[in-house]
Motif scaffolding. Structure first.
Motif, PDB file in Angstrom:
ATOM      1  N   HIS A  95       0.791  -1.224   0.000  1.00  0.00           N
ATOM      2  CA  HIS A  95       0.000   0.000   0.000  1.00  0.00           C
ATOM      3  C   HIS A  95       0.829   1.284   0.000  1.00  0.00           C
ATOM      4  O   HIS A  95       0.606   2.161  -0.817  1.00  0.00           O
ATOM      5  CB  HIS A  95      -0.946  -0.012   1.194  1.00  0.00           C
ATOM      6  CG  HIS A  95      -2.158   0.827   1.013  1.00  0.00           C
ATOM      7  ND1 HIS A  95      -3.317   0.611   1.721  1.00  0.00           N
ATOM      8  CD2 HIS A  95      -2.424   1.882   0.214  1.00  0.00           C
ATOM      9  CE1 HIS A  95      -4.234   1.496   1.366  1.00  0.00           C
ATOM     10  NE2 HIS A  95      -3.715   2.279   0.452  1.00  0.00           N
ATOM     11  N   ARG A  96       1.735   1.438   0.945  1.00  0.00           N
ATOM     12  CA  ARG A  96       2.619   2.601   0.998  1.00  0.00           C
ATOM     13  C   ARG A  96       4.011   2.139   1.399  1.00  0.00           C
ATOM     14  O   ARG A  96       4.161   1.151   2.116  1.00  0.00           O
ATOM     15  CB  ARG A  96       2.098   3.658   1.979  1.00  0.00           C
ATOM     16  CG  ARG A  96       0.942   4.473   1.408  1.00  0.00           C
ATOM     17  CD  ARG A  96       0.648   5.712   2.251  1.00  0.00           C
ATOM     18  NE  ARG A  96      -0.391   6.520   1.612  1.00  0.00           N
ATOM     19  CZ  ARG A  96      -0.175   7.444   0.691  1.00  0.00           C
ATOM     20  NH1 ARG A  96       1.072   7.661   0.273  1.00  0.00           N
ATOM     21  NH2 ARG A  96      -1.162   8.139   0.167  1.00  0.00           N
ATOM     22  N   PRO A  97       5.055   2.826   0.960  1.00  0.00           N
ATOM     23  CA  PRO A  97       6.414   2.343   1.198  1.00  0.00           C
ATOM     24  C   PRO A  97       6.741   2.184   2.689  1.00  0.00           C
ATOM     25  O   PRO A  97       6.470   3.072   3.490  1.00  0.00           O
ATOM     26  CB  PRO A  97       7.290   3.434   0.562  1.00  0.00           C
ATOM     27  CG  PRO A  97       6.406   4.111  -0.422  1.00  0.00           C
ATOM     28  CD  PRO A  97       5.033   4.067   0.160  1.00  0.00           C
ATOM     29  N   ASP A  98       7.320   1.046   3.020  1.00  0.00           N
ATOM     30  CA  ASP A  98       7.826   0.770   4.365  1.00  0.00           C
ATOM     31  C   ASP A  98       9.334   0.999   4.342  1.00  0.00           C
ATOM     32  O   ASP A  98      10.074   0.226   3.739  1.00  0.00           O
ATOM     33  CB  ASP A  98       7.490  -0.673   4.739  1.00  0.00           C
ATOM     34  CG  ASP A  98       8.052  -1.088   6.098  1.00  0.00           C
ATOM     35  OD1 ASP A  98       8.501  -0.196   6.850  1.00  0.00           O
ATOM     36  OD2 ASP A  98       8.052  -2.301   6.400  1.00  0.00           O
ATOM     37  N   THR A  99       9.786   2.066   4.990  1.00  0.00           N
ATOM     38  CA  THR A  99      11.222   2.364   4.943  1.00  0.00           C
ATOM     39  C   THR A  99      12.054   1.312   5.673  1.00  0.00           C
ATOM     40  O   THR A  99      13.259   1.227   5.484  1.00  0.00           O
ATOM     41  CB  THR A  99      11.507   3.766   5.534  1.00  0.00           C
ATOM     42  OG1 THR A  99      12.839   4.157   5.200  1.00  0.00           O
ATOM     43  CG2 THR A  99      11.313   3.779   7.048  1.00  0.00           C
ATOM     44  N   LEU A 100      11.403   0.478   6.490  1.00  0.00           N
ATOM     45  CA  LEU A 100      12.098  -0.616   7.163  1.00  0.00           C
ATOM     46  C   LEU A 100      12.014  -1.918   6.376  1.00  0.00           C
ATOM     47  O   LEU A 100      12.304  -2.985   6.906  1.00  0.00           O
ATOM     48  CB  LEU A 100      11.506  -0.818   8.564  1.00  0.00           C
ATOM     49  CG  LEU A 100      11.548   0.400   9.495  1.00  0.00           C
ATOM     50  CD1 LEU A 100      10.915   0.068  10.846  1.00  0.00           C
ATOM     51  CD2 LEU A 100      12.973   0.892   9.692  1.00  0.00           C
ATOM     52  N   VAL A 101      11.640  -1.824   5.110  1.00  0.00           N
ATOM     53  CA  VAL A 101      11.458  -3.017   4.292  1.00  0.00           C
ATOM     54  C   VAL A 101      12.741  -3.817   4.159  1.00  0.00           C
ATOM     55  O   VAL A 101      13.835  -3.265   4.017  1.00  0.00           O
ATOM     56  CB  VAL A 101      10.940  -2.641   2.882  1.00  0.00           C
ATOM     57  CG1 VAL A 101      11.939  -1.783   2.129  1.00  0.00           C
ATOM     58  CG2 VAL A 101      10.590  -3.888   2.071  1.00  0.00           C
ATOM     59  N   GLU A 102      12.567  -5.124   4.220  1.00  0.00           N
ATOM     60  CA  GLU A 102      13.647  -6.062   3.905  1.00  0.00           C
ATOM     61  C   GLU A 102      13.165  -6.845   2.683  1.00  0.00           C
ATOM     62  O   GLU A 102      12.255  -7.684   2.795  1.00  0.00           O
ATOM     63  CB  GLU A 102      13.915  -6.986   5.089  1.00  0.00           C
ATOM     64  CG  GLU A 102      14.406  -6.222   6.314  1.00  0.00           C
ATOM     65  CD  GLU A 102      14.525  -7.106   7.540  1.00  0.00           C
ATOM     66  OE1 GLU A 102      15.624  -7.647   7.757  1.00  0.00           O
ATOM     67  OE2 GLU A 102      13.520  -7.254   8.249  1.00  0.00           O
ATOM     68  N   PRO A 103      13.719  -6.571   1.511  1.00  0.00           N
ATOM     69  CA  PRO A 103      13.191  -7.173   0.276  1.00  0.00           C
ATOM     70  C   PRO A 103      13.089  -8.690   0.313  1.00  0.00           C
ATOM     71  O   PRO A 103      12.183  -9.266  -0.302  1.00  0.00           O
ATOM     72  CB  PRO A 103      14.196  -6.702  -0.779  1.00  0.00           C
ATOM     73  CG  PRO A 103      14.731  -5.415  -0.234  1.00  0.00           C
ATOM     74  CD  PRO A 103      14.819  -5.629   1.246  1.00  0.00           C
TER      75      PRO A 103
END
Length: 304
Positions: free
Chosen positions: A115-123
């Motif tokens: 939905h919206r970017p998660d800056t803590l994302v781990e691809p």
């Protein structure tokens, strides 16, 4: 169900059905299908944060298997309901997708968007979730919403599935997506500021379909363009072209979006089937270049 020829450019956004009764949801759905609409756009947080609108949709319609196969059900996850922030962990994505399946009363989702970017994302976590959902047949394709090119590239480091969709706000009242490119290299001009990393061109190069949400809003929910007091020039041009094409301002505003060669789709968040009919009619209009730029300028953007 008999419909017009299917429209692949217009989708119905389901965010506002929380206020409707089951019979009204059914009427809206059937009106959409009669207009040729086949894409129905949901999110897990629509309707109170816990699959509210998805559940209302599923309970009201109880789609047969044959009817289900004729439509595209798209939903989104990643916003944490009730608390600030986002969550692209594998556990969250899988759990919320499975909850959406239960709420919508369907065995599969055609499209799942982050939905919206998660800056803590781990691809690698996103890849794990997408692989599990795809291999189980629960999700058929994937995409994102409100993401920049580099955020998409970061996901693609590990995600093997094509990211086919990016849903972003766009329309005559929120046109930075194209306005910054029109005014490129114009020092000191606010419009020339690149805020999204060349998302429009990136999407065209990489075969990502942009879906325009809130296509008739001025700015970030500052009112509809059709009655906004600061857009009198745009109103005049919309009215003029509406008369020339024997249609409505909504149709012309939709035609402005679909005229772009990026082949965008338009997500119309409405509870009125008549608005969908107008949007579908607009998608069938091909504005001239002169008309497209006239509307763009009338909306307050500069053409160097």
């Amino acid at each position: 169900m008999m419909t017009r020829s299917e429209s692949t450019r217009i989708g119905l956004g389901m965010m506002r059905i929380a206020t409707l009764e089951p019979n009204q949801i059914r009427d809206l759905y059937h009106g959409a299908r009669e207009a040729g609409v086949k894409l129905f756009d949901h999110a897990d947080v629509y309707g109170g944060g816990e699959h509210g609108c998805e559940r209302l949709f599923g309970e009201a319609l109880e789609l047969s298997s044959s009817e289900r196969e004729q439509i595209v059900l798209q939903t989104k996850c990643g916003i944490r309901p009730g608390v600030p922030g986002f969550d692209f962990s594998a556990e969250h994505i899988i759990r919320r997708a499975e909850e959406s399946l239960e709420a919508l009363r369907t065995e599969y989702l055609d499209v799942l968007l982050l939905h919206r970017p998660d800056t803590l994302v781990e691809p690698e976590e996103v890849a794990q979730a997408f692989d599990a959902l795809e291999s189980s047949g629960k999700v058929r394709s994937f995409g994102v919403s409100n993401h920049t090119p580099r955020q998409i590239d970061l996901l693609k480091m590990n995600v093997s599935q094509p990211l086919k969709v990016n849903q972003v706000q766009f329309g005559l009242g929120h046109a930075a997506l194209v306005a910054q490119g029109v005014a490129a290299n114009m020092e000191g001009l606010e419009q020339s500021t690149n805020r999204d990393g060349g998302l429009l061109e990136y999407s065209r190069i990489n075969g990502i379909t942009l879906q325009a949400w809130s296509p008739y809003q001025r700015g970030f929910f500052n009112g509809l363009i059709f009655d906004h007091p600061e857009l009198s020039k745009l109103h005049r041009v919309l009215d003029k072209l509406s008369k020339e094409y024997a249609t409505t301002p909504t149709s012309i505003a939709t035609a402005w979006i679909t005229r772009h060669p990026a082949k965008m789709e338009v997500i119309v968040g409405t509870t009125k089937a008549s608005r969908l009919h107008e949007a579908v009619a607009g998608a069938e209009i091909t504005l001239t270049r002169a008309e497209w730029y006239e509307l763009f300028e009338a909306a307050g953007y500069q053409i160097p």
